[in-house]
Design a protein around this motif. Structure first.
Motif, PDB file in Angstrom:
ATOM      1  N   ALA A   1      -2.492  -5.536   5.617  1.00 45.17           N
ATOM      2  CA  ALA A   1      -3.224  -4.535   4.839  1.00 45.17           C
ATOM      3  C   ALA A   1      -4.689  -4.508   5.250  1.00 45.17           C
ATOM      4  O   ALA A   1      -5.293  -3.435   5.396  1.00 45.17           O
ATOM      5  CB  ALA A   1      -3.092  -4.820   3.343  1.00 45.17           C
ATOM      6  N   THR A   2      -5.264  -5.684   5.475  1.00 44.04           N
ATOM      7  CA  THR A   2      -6.668  -5.762   5.887  1.00 44.04           C
ATOM      8  C   THR A   2      -6.853  -5.175   7.276  1.00 44.04           C
ATOM      9  O   THR A   2      -7.821  -4.439   7.510  1.00 44.04           O
ATOM     10  CB  THR A   2      -7.158  -7.218   5.835  1.00 44.04           C
ATOM     11  N   LEU A   3      -5.951  -5.462   8.197  1.00 47.03           N
ATOM     12  CA  LEU A   3      -6.028  -4.878   9.537  1.00 47.03           C
ATOM     13  C   LEU A   3      -6.065  -3.353   9.442  1.00 47.03           C
ATOM     14  O   LEU A   3      -6.915  -2.703  10.061  1.00 47.03           O
ATOM     15  CB  LEU A   3      -4.838  -5.332  10.374  1.00 47.03           C
ATOM     16  N   PHE A   4      -5.176  -2.778   8.650  1.00 51.24           N
ATOM     17  CA  PHE A   4      -5.124  -1.325   8.484  1.00 51.24           C
ATOM     18  C   PHE A   4      -6.407  -0.788   7.839  1.00 51.24           C
ATOM     19  O   PHE A   4      -7.014   0.174   8.324  1.00 51.24           O
ATOM     20  CB  PHE A   4      -3.912  -0.940   7.630  1.00 51.24           C
ATOM     21  N   MET A   5      -6.839  -1.424   6.749  1.00 53.13           N
ATOM     22  CA  MET A   5      -8.013  -0.938   6.007  1.00 53.13           C
ATOM     23  C   MET A   5      -9.297  -1.080   6.822  1.00 53.13           C
ATOM     24  O   MET A   5     -10.147  -0.188   6.801  1.00 53.13           O
ATOM     25  CB  MET A   5      -8.144  -1.692   4.688  1.00 53.13           C
TER      26      MET A   5
ATOM     27  N   ALA B   1       4.127  -5.787  -6.519  1.00 54.28           N
ATOM     28  CA  ALA B   1       2.983  -6.645  -6.849  1.00 54.28           C
ATOM     29  C   ALA B   1       2.347  -7.200  -5.577  1.00 54.28           C
ATOM     30  O   ALA B   1       1.117  -7.255  -5.459  1.00 54.28           O
ATOM     31  CB  ALA B   1       3.422  -7.783  -7.759  1.00 54.28           C
ATOM     32  N   LEU B   2       3.172  -7.587  -4.616  1.00 59.75           N
ATOM     33  CA  LEU B   2       2.657  -8.113  -3.352  1.00 59.75           C
ATOM     34  C   LEU B   2       1.902  -7.039  -2.575  1.00 59.75           C
ATOM     35  O   LEU B   2       0.828  -7.301  -2.023  1.00 59.75           O
ATOM     36  CB  LEU B   2       3.802  -8.674  -2.509  1.00 59.75           C
ATOM     37  N   LEU B   3       2.432  -5.813  -2.559  1.00 59.33           N
ATOM     38  CA  LEU B   3       1.746  -4.701  -1.887  1.00 59.33           C
ATOM     39  C   LEU B   3       0.414  -4.398  -2.562  1.00 59.33           C
ATOM     40  O   LEU B   3      -0.614  -4.226  -1.885  1.00 59.33           O
ATOM     41  CB  LEU B   3       2.646  -3.463  -1.887  1.00 59.33           C
ATOM     42  N   SER B   4       0.412  -4.368  -3.884  1.00 55.62           N
ATOM     43  CA  SER B   4      -0.827  -4.114  -4.628  1.00 55.62           C
ATOM     44  C   SER B   4      -1.859  -5.207  -4.364  1.00 55.62           C
ATOM     45  O   SER B   4      -3.043  -4.914  -4.139  1.00 55.62           O
ATOM     46  CB  SER B   4      -0.539  -4.035  -6.126  1.00 55.62           C
TER      47      SER B   4
ATOM     48  N   PHE C   1     -10.651  -9.318  11.227  1.00 57.83           N
ATOM     49  CA  PHE C   1     -10.652  -9.384   9.768  1.00 57.83           C
ATOM     50  C   PHE C   1      -9.257  -9.742   9.239  1.00 57.83           C
ATOM     51  O   PHE C   1      -9.126 -10.546   8.325  1.00 57.83           O
ATOM     52  CB  PHE C   1     -11.096  -8.040   9.166  1.00 57.83           C
ATOM     53  N   GLY C   2      -8.226  -9.108   9.790  1.00 55.33           N
ATOM     54  CA  GLY C   2      -6.866  -9.345   9.323  1.00 55.33           C
ATOM     55  C   GLY C   2      -6.429 -10.787   9.504  1.00 55.33           C
ATOM     56  O   GLY C   2      -5.796 -11.369   8.616  1.00 55.33           O
TER      57      GLY C   2
ATOM     58  N   SER D   1      -2.047  -7.125  -1.750  1.00 56.51           N
ATOM     59  CA  SER D   1      -2.482  -7.040  -0.351  1.00 56.51           C
ATOM     60  C   SER D   1      -3.594  -6.019  -0.173  1.00 56.51           C
ATOM     61  O   SER D   1      -4.604  -6.288   0.483  1.00 56.51           O
ATOM     62  CB  SER D   1      -1.296  -6.686   0.547  1.00 56.51           C
ATOM     63  N   PHE D   2      -3.419  -4.838  -0.744  1.00 64.79           N
ATOM     64  CA  PHE D   2      -4.444  -3.811  -0.596  1.00 64.79           C
ATOM     65  C   PHE D   2      -5.676  -4.095  -1.452  1.00 64.79           C
ATOM     66  O   PHE D   2      -6.793  -3.779  -1.054  1.00 64.79           O
ATOM     67  CB  PHE D   2      -3.873  -2.413  -0.851  1.00 64.79           C
ATOM     68  N   ALA D   3      -5.488  -4.733  -2.603  1.00 64.69           N
ATOM     69  CA  ALA D   3      -6.637  -5.110  -3.423  1.00 64.69           C
ATOM     70  C   ALA D   3      -7.525  -6.114  -2.687  1.00 64.69           C
ATOM     71  O   ALA D   3      -8.752  -6.044  -2.755  1.00 64.69           O
ATOM     72  CB  ALA D   3      -6.169  -5.693  -4.754  1.00 64.69           C
ATOM     73  N   MET D   4      -6.890  -7.039  -1.952  1.00 64.16           N
ATOM     74  CA  MET D   4      -7.653  -8.039  -1.214  1.00 64.16           C
ATOM     75  C   MET D   4      -8.430  -7.431  -0.041  1.00 64.16           C
ATOM     76  O   MET D   4      -9.374  -8.027   0.453  1.00 64.16           O
ATOM     77  CB  MET D   4      -6.734  -9.142  -0.680  1.00 64.16           C
ATOM     78  N   SER D   5      -8.031  -6.254   0.407  1.00 62.81           N
ATOM     79  CA  SER D   5      -8.673  -5.661   1.586  1.00 62.81           C
ATOM     80  C   SER D   5      -9.738  -4.629   1.260  1.00 62.81           C
ATOM     81  O   SER D   5     -10.377  -4.106   2.164  1.00 62.81           O
ATOM     82  CB  SER D   5      -7.608  -5.039   2.498  1.00 62.81           C
TER      83      SER D   5
END
Length: 188
Positions: free
Chosen positions: A142-146, A5-8, A43-44, A10-14
Motif C-alpha cells: 500500500a505504501t509503495l502504491f501511495m 480490516a487489513l486493507l484499511s 518507502f514500501g 495498510s492504507f491508513a499506515m501509508s
C-alpha cells in the motif's frame, strides 16, 4: 484480522508517507515515473519492516516504543523538513540548483520518520491474532502504491510552482510530524 480490516490498516499506515511523497515529488525537477517508483520501493520496504520490528518489540517491551514513537517521528520529520525549507530558501533558480533525484539516505530517513507509526501498530499487532508477515507485506505494498502516486502528484505541483516547492515539501514534512505528534498527545 479480516481482509477488509487489513486493507484499511495498510492504507491508513501509508497516508503520512503519501503526504511526504507529495513534498518529495514537488521538490524535484520533473521526476520520471522510475524515480517515483524508486521512492515508492524505498518507502514500501521500510514501511513493511517497521511493523515486524514493532511486533517483535511488542512481544518484549511494548511500553518503551509506545511512549516515544510519536516524538521520534516528530523529530526526524521536523529536522528533514526544516533542512528542506532552508535549502529551498537559499537556492537560486539556476540549472545547477535543480534537484533531479533525492539521495537514498534522505529518502530512507524520511521513510523511517513516516513509518514510526507502523512500528507502533506492529507493537499492537503483537497482542492480537494476525499473521505479521502478511500484514507487513500489505502495508508495504500500500505504501509503495501511495508513495509512487504521491511523487507523481508532487510533480504536478512542482511544475506549477518551481523551486519554491522544496520549501513547500519541507513544510509538509514538518506538518506531517506535527500531526503525528498531535494524534498521539491528544489520545493521552
Amino acid at each position: 484480522m479480516s481482509p477488509l480490516a487489513l486493507l484499511s490498516l495498510s492504507f491508513a499506515m501509508s497516508t503520512d508517507a503519501f503526504a511526504a511523497a507529495v513534498g518529495k515529488g514537488a521538490s524535484l525537477h520533473r521526476p520520471r515515473f522510475s524515480e517515483a517508483l524508486r521512492t515508492g520501493v524505498i518507502f514500501g520496504l521500510i514501511e513493511s519492516i517497521t511493523p515486524i520490528i514493532g511486533w517483535l518489540l511488542g512481544r518484549s517491551a511494548s511500553t518503551l516504543v509506545e511512549n516515544w514513537d510519536h516524538w521520534i517521528a516528530f523529530a526526524v520529520l521536523t529536522g528533514l523538513g526544516l533542512h528542506m525549507v532552508i535549502e529551498g530558501c537559499k537556492h537560486q533558480e539556476t540549472p545547477e540548483a535543480v534537484i533531479q533525484r533525492h539521495s537514498f539516505i534522505r529518502l530512507a530517513l524520511t521513510a523511517v520518520g513516516t513509518s514510526i507509526d507502523a512500528l507502533a501498530v506492529g507493537v499492537g499487532l503483537a497482542f492480537v491474532e494476525v499473521n505479521i508477515l502478511l500484514a507487513a507485506g500489505c502495508i508495504g505494498l500500500a505504501t509503495l502504491f501511495m508513495v509512487t502516486t504521491g511523487v507523481m502528484v508532487g510533480r504536478s505541483i512542482g511544475s506549477a510552482f518551481g523551486r519554491r516547492t522544496e520549501v513547500l515539501g519541507g513544510v509538509i514534512l514538518v506538518l506531517v510530524g506535527a500531526f503525528i505528534l498531535n494524534d498521539h498527545i491528544s489520545f493521552v
